[in-house]
Write a protein that holds these residues in place. Structure first.
Motif, PDB file in Angstrom:
ATOM      1  N   HIS A 213       3.727   1.688  -1.489  1.00  0.00           N
ATOM      2  CA  HIS A 213       4.504   2.018  -2.515  1.00  0.00           C
ATOM      3  C   HIS A 213       3.515   1.946  -3.833  1.00  0.00           C
ATOM      4  O   HIS A 213       3.926   1.749  -4.926  1.00  0.00           O
ATOM      5  CB  HIS A 213       5.688   1.015  -2.699  1.00  0.00           C
ATOM      6  N   ALA A 214       2.282   1.703  -3.505  1.00  0.00           N
ATOM      7  CA  ALA A 214       1.310   1.566  -4.615  1.00  0.00           C
ATOM      8  C   ALA A 214       1.320   2.580  -5.660  1.00  0.00           C
ATOM      9  O   ALA A 214       1.081   2.381  -6.701  1.00  0.00           O
ATOM     10  CB  ALA A 214       0.004   1.353  -4.071  1.00  0.00           C
ATOM     11  N   ASP A 215       1.515   3.886  -5.068  1.00  0.00           N
ATOM     12  CA  ASP A 215       1.545   4.995  -6.214  1.00  0.00           C
ATOM     13  C   ASP A 215       2.886   5.346  -6.570  1.00  0.00           C
ATOM     14  O   ASP A 215       3.098   6.507  -6.936  1.00  0.00           O
ATOM     15  CB  ASP A 215       0.872   5.930  -5.516  1.00  0.00           C
ATOM     16  N   ARG A 216       3.792   4.541  -6.404  1.00  0.00           N
ATOM     17  CA  ARG A 216       5.399   5.004  -6.342  1.00  0.00           C
ATOM     18  C   ARG A 216       5.555   5.017  -8.062  1.00  0.00           C
ATOM     19  O   ARG A 216       5.182   3.921  -8.628  1.00  0.00           O
ATOM     20  CB  ARG A 216       6.093   4.208  -5.840  1.00  0.00           C
ATOM     21  N   VAL A 217       6.098   5.893  -8.501  1.00  0.00           N
ATOM     22  CA  VAL A 217       6.574   5.831 -10.121  1.00  0.00           C
ATOM     23  C   VAL A 217       7.857   5.787 -10.238  1.00  0.00           C
ATOM     24  O   VAL A 217       8.498   6.617  -9.569  1.00  0.00           O
ATOM     25  CB  VAL A 217       5.473   7.083 -10.713  1.00  0.00           C
TER      26      VAL A 217
ATOM     27  N   SER B  33       0.853  -1.306   0.197  1.00  0.00           N
ATOM     28  CA  SER B  33      -0.098   0.044   0.003  1.00  0.00           C
ATOM     29  C   SER B  33       0.957   1.268  -0.266  1.00  0.00           C
ATOM     30  O   SER B  33       0.343   2.202  -0.717  1.00  0.00           O
ATOM     31  CB  SER B  33      -1.009   0.095   1.310  1.00  0.00           C
TER      32      SER B  33
ATOM     33  N   SER C  51       9.832  12.572  -1.015  1.00  0.00           N
ATOM     34  CA  SER C  51       9.105  11.879   0.327  1.00  0.00           C
ATOM     35  C   SER C  51      10.093  11.061   0.697  1.00  0.00           C
ATOM     36  O   SER C  51      11.159  10.664   0.185  1.00  0.00           O
ATOM     37  CB  SER C  51       7.922  11.131  -0.191  1.00  0.00           C
TER      38      SER C  51
ATOM     39  N   GLN D  15      12.453   7.615  -8.292  1.00  0.00           N
ATOM     40  CA  GLN D  15      11.334   6.793  -7.667  1.00  0.00           C
ATOM     41  C   GLN D  15      10.428   7.407  -6.769  1.00  0.00           C
ATOM     42  O   GLN D  15      11.250   7.713  -5.504  1.00  0.00           O
ATOM     43  CB  GLN D  15      11.896   5.416  -7.235  1.00  0.00           C
ATOM     44  N   ASP D  16       9.437   7.955  -7.134  1.00  0.00           N
ATOM     45  CA  ASP D  16       8.431   8.516  -5.908  1.00  0.00           C
ATOM     46  C   ASP D  16       7.006   8.696  -6.346  1.00  0.00           C
ATOM     47  O   ASP D  16       6.648   8.115  -7.511  1.00  0.00           O
ATOM     48  CB  ASP D  16       8.999   9.964  -5.734  1.00  0.00           C
ATOM     49  N   ASN D  17       6.329   9.322  -5.572  1.00  0.00           N
ATOM     50  CA  ASN D  17       4.697   9.375  -5.800  1.00  0.00           C
ATOM     51  C   ASN D  17       4.700  10.532  -6.870  1.00  0.00           C
ATOM     52  O   ASN D  17       5.493  11.275  -7.361  1.00  0.00           O
ATOM     53  CB  ASN D  17       3.869   9.643  -4.533  1.00  0.00           C
ATOM     54  N   ALA D  18       3.372  10.642  -7.521  1.00  0.00           N
ATOM     55  CA  ALA D  18       3.140  11.517  -8.819  1.00  0.00           C
ATOM     56  C   ALA D  18       3.329  12.831  -8.268  1.00  0.00           C
ATOM     57  O   ALA D  18       3.917  13.697  -9.081  1.00  0.00           O
ATOM     58  CB  ALA D  18       1.641  10.948  -9.331  1.00  0.00           C
TER      59      ALA D  18
ATOM     60  N   HIS E 180       6.876  13.802  -8.451  1.00  0.00           N
ATOM     61  CA  HIS E 180       7.353  13.691 -10.035  1.00  0.00           C
ATOM     62  C   HIS E 180       7.062  14.863 -10.678  1.00  0.00           C
ATOM     63  O   HIS E 180       7.621  15.613 -11.459  1.00  0.00           O
ATOM     64  CB  HIS E 180       6.936  12.507 -10.728  1.00  0.00           C
TER      65      HIS E 180
END
Length: 277
Positions: A18-22, A16, A45, A62-65, A68
């Motif tokens: 890392h679910a939104d990690r891009v 959960s 983050s 590597q991080d959330n939107a 980015h």
């Protein structure tokens, strides 16, 4: 079964988190990789990561939107072509020329017998002339370089520095070198790194010693003595020496010469200008 349940909860939380990690790769153009890393680490983050791909001038983020979106804006600005900055260094230099010598002449039996050049002595007389004269002249000399904002280049100070032992012991004592190797043909130079900071120009000056070590050229950076000044575009600023350096270091760094001539810098000035072709 209880352990399986705990593990299941743990892996659910991790997924959960890392679910939104891009994962996305950005190009940073001519920006300094160290500056890119420093800036991006400040916006990541707690779970974010970056990998700098120096040879490709790119960075993996590597991080959330939301992060980015901010990273994209920052790197777009940092990737813009850097302005060129002209840095002039003007040295105020006192040069001392020393003349030492003597001659002896005497006259015996009606003949002049001379060591040196003293004709016309009276009969049976001797003349000794000794000379110890020092002439000091002052002059200003300047050098300049043009370098991209954020990058560095070097300006030569002295082709040959007489205080080899002093600078070797300083470098060894501060951990810049770790082996007792012999230095030859040492000179001094300054690393100059100008960076445009809004309406001001930050100039970092660092003393360097060049030497031949086992036949190979080496440059030793005296990083603890790096000196930073802020100047307005086109402004001239006087600098007495390197910050954090004692009088002995500054005196030895800027003094050169031999038995008949010595030169000593009594300070220097810098002028930084955004350079336009």
């Amino acid at each position: 079964m209880r352990y399986l349940a705990v593990l299941s909860v743990y892996f659910f939380c991790v997924l959960s988190l890392h679910a939104d990690r891009v994962d996305k790769i950005y190009s940073f153009g001519s920006a300094d990789p160290r500056e890119v890393e420093e800036v991006l680490k400040g916006v990541l983050s707690p779970e974010g990561k970056i990998v700098i791909l120096r040879d490709k001038a790119k960075v993996l983020v590597q991080d959330n939107a939301g992060v980015h979106e901010l990273v994209g804006l920052l790197l777009t600005d940092m990737a813009k072509p850097r302005p060129n900055i002209k840095v002039e260094v003007i040295f105020n230099e006192d040069t001392s020329n020393k003349q030492r010598g003597g001659d002896v002449g005497f006259r015996a039996g009606g003949r002049d017998i001379q060591v040196g050049n003293r004709p016309g002595l009276p009969r049976n007389s001797i003349d000794i002339n000794l000379m110890n004269q020092t002439t000091t002249t002052s002059r200003s000399s300047g050098q300049f370089l043009v370098v991209q904002s954020g990058l560095s280049a070097a300006i030569r100070v002295l082709q040959e520095v007489p205080y080899v032992d002093y600078f070797f012991n300083y470098a060894y004592g501060h951990g810049y070198i770790t082996t007792q190797t012999q230095w030859r043909d040492i000179g001094s130079q300054m690393s100059v790194r100008p960076t445009l900071r809004g309406n001001l120009i930050e100039v970092v000056l660092m003393p360097q010693i060049t030497a031949l070590v086992d036949g190979n050229p080496m440059v030793i950076d005296y990083r603890d003595l790096a000196t930073t000044v802020m100047v307005a575009n086109g402004q001239e600023v006087s600098i007495g020496g390197f910050q954090g350096a004692g009088d002995e270091f500054n005196r030895n760094f800027f003094m050169g010469g031999n038995r008949t001539q010595t030169s000593q810098s009594t300070g220097f000035k810098i002028r930084a200008t955004v350079f336009e072709y």
